[in-house]
Design a protein around this motif. Structure first.
Motif: not given
Lengths: 120, 120
Positions: A108, A110-115, B21-22, B25, B28-29, B106
DNA sequence: CGGGATCCTAATTGATACTG
DNA sequence: CAGTATCAATTAGGATCCCG
């Protein structure tokens, strides 16, 4: 013995002198490195018991074969649980196992940061 | 209105009602989903300024072309910085940028969890 | 030492069509 | 609805050779 071998306690969280512990990671990392895998875990974590259609629509674009494969893999890895109800129309729900929740709690941030970084 | 729509504040960290929102992405993902990418970030984070050979040897088995590609991608994404010293023999060092450190912080809990789960 | 270039194969993904 | 099956295409990964 010429290395600066501070004790593990002193180097703290960010530096161990055995970096290889991050590298020889097998099965789960391979799974998570497949497309949408991390996102699926977090989506199921966010939605709670999630139906296939919900998951699918959360990703505007994903082929059913790919998503289906990913779900199977996550179930087989013990990260998702699949419950099928014998109803008409058929209903299937996915939810995180306790291991899946452990994973999700680490994914979580990680994905929030990416977003935030991507802006969307 | 039959849903249990607690306010976002009440649902807290683990459940938002916008799971998409997840999902959407992008770049980066995709990068992190390539082989060794997450591990490379954490290894560089653990070692500090890391030479190519150090990184390579941390992974017993990786082809130089793959690792080299991964490093390039991470540099280009602004997560790693590459410094080349005009010496003989040549020396190159990689280290995390500030964004890379954010990422690493993260990633670290994730990789540690995976490692413990796998047993090695 | 630290890769880049090339070529090739394996693996992954997506499109499409169809089913219980 | 919730997928599966099949197939085709892309892509990523690895081997090898070589260069600055």
């Amino acid at each position: 013995m010429e290395e600066n071998e501070a004790t593990p306690e002193e180097t703290g969280v960010s530096a161990e002198n055995d970096p290889s512990c991050y590298c020889r990671l097998g099965g789960v990392m391979d799974l998570l490195s497949r497309r949408y895998a991390m996102q699926v875990v977090c989506v199921v974590g966010a939605v709670g018991p999630a139906r296939y259609g919900e998951i699918e629509s959360a990703f505007g674009d994903v082929s059913s074969s790919t998503l289906s494969t990913r779900l199977d893999e996550l179930v087989e890895a013990g990260l998702l649980a699949r419950e099928q109800y014998a109803e008409i129309p058929p209903r299937v729900e996915y939810e995180l196992t306790s291991e899946g929740e452990e994973l999700c709690s680490r994914l979580d941030p990680l994905l929030r940061w990416v977003r935030e970084r991507e802006g969307s």
